[in-house]
Design a protein around this motif. Sequence first.
Motif, PDB file in Angstrom:
ATOM      1  N   VAL A  55       3.906  19.492 -40.992  1.00 58.01           N
ATOM      2  CA  VAL A  55       3.267  18.303 -41.565  1.00 58.01           C
ATOM      3  C   VAL A  55       3.608  18.202 -43.053  1.00 58.01           C
ATOM      4  N   LEU A  56       3.538  19.319 -43.758  1.00 50.78           N
ATOM      5  CA  LEU A  56       3.884  19.332 -45.180  1.00 50.78           C
ATOM      6  C   LEU A  56       5.357  18.957 -45.385  1.00 50.78           C
ATOM      7  N   TYR A  59       5.917  15.287 -44.939  1.00 53.70           N
ATOM      8  CA  TYR A  59       5.486  14.568 -46.142  1.00 53.70           C
ATOM      9  C   TYR A  59       6.584  14.596 -47.208  1.00 53.70           C
ATOM     10  N   GLY A  62       9.541  12.353 -46.193  1.00 56.23           N
ATOM     11  CA  GLY A  62       9.211  10.943 -46.400  1.00 56.23           C
ATOM     12  C   GLY A  62       9.183  10.573 -47.862  1.00 56.23           C
ATOM     13  N   ARG A  63       8.648  11.458 -48.687  1.00 56.22           N
ATOM     14  CA  ARG A  63       8.591  11.197 -50.128  1.00 56.22           C
ATOM     15  C   ARG A  63       9.986  11.201 -50.746  1.00 56.22           C
ATOM     16  N   SER A  68       6.226   8.126 -51.763  1.00 62.58           N
ATOM     17  CA  SER A  68       5.074   8.992 -51.508  1.00 62.58           C
ATOM     18  C   SER A  68       4.164   8.414 -50.435  1.00 62.58           C
ATOM     19  N   ARG A  69       3.994   7.117 -50.455  1.00 65.07           N
ATOM     20  CA  ARG A  69       3.129   6.467 -49.466  1.00 65.07           C
ATOM     21  C   ARG A  69       3.689   6.654 -48.055  1.00 65.07           C
ATOM     22  N   GLY A  71       5.680   9.044 -47.063  1.00 59.53           N
ATOM     23  CA  GLY A  71       5.529  10.457 -46.736  1.00 59.53           C
ATOM     24  C   GLY A  71       4.126  10.788 -46.287  1.00 59.53           C
ATOM     25  N   LEU A  72       3.141  10.228 -46.973  1.00 58.42           N
ATOM     26  CA  LEU A  72       1.746  10.473 -46.611  1.00 58.42           C
ATOM     27  C   LEU A  72       1.405   9.887 -45.245  1.00 58.42           C
ATOM     28  N   ALA A  75       3.099  12.022 -42.556  1.00 59.17           N
ATOM     29  CA  ALA A  75       2.408  13.301 -42.386  1.00 59.17           C
ATOM     30  C   ALA A  75       1.083  13.113 -41.655  1.00 59.17           C
ATOM     31  N   LEU A  76       0.346  12.064 -41.994  1.00 55.52           N
ATOM     32  CA  LEU A  76      -0.922  11.804 -41.309  1.00 55.52           C
ATOM     33  C   LEU A  76      -0.704  11.458 -39.841  1.00 55.52           C
TER      34      LEU A  76
END
Length: 168
Positions: A55-56, A59, A62-63, A68-69, A71-72, A75-76
């Motif tokens: 998951v990390l 993120y 994606g970032r 960053s959005r 990636g978040l 990950a979620l």
Amino acid sequence: VRKEWINVARTLEVGPIRKAFTVILPAAAPTIVTGMRISIGIAWLVNPLLGGALVLGVYFVGRAVLSSRVGLVAALLLAVSPVHRNLSTVYLSHVACSTLLVFAFLAGRSARLRKSAKLGALAGLLAGWALATRPYSALLLACPFLLFVARDFFLRRAGHGRWALGFV
């Protein structure tokens, strides 16, 4: 190992290899077996930790690639995915393979940006480890990255061939 047993071996002039196999190893065997039992008892913890690392890693991918959005959100979505949660709780190696490939991608991207053969070698090592863990899954998941590496390696444009050579 008891000191007396070592002293007896020294008195009998036992060589170092024979002392290791006739005195030290038999005396340490119960402790070794107990350590193996304990390590087998916590093997169930490896996949959930790798699932969290995946998951990390998602993120960070994606970032690095978009924002960053993104990636978040990625990950979620992975964290709440029932398939990911299920695979993170069983002894199958899908999560380990995916985690290795995500971090291979991150190392390869960093190697390409910095033109570093060492980071390229790290990316190749991680991808090779994933290939050894789950060959078909690793090949399928790594195809886009491998095509990217091959393009930079064969074109060797602007010094990018060096990191690709480290990967290979």
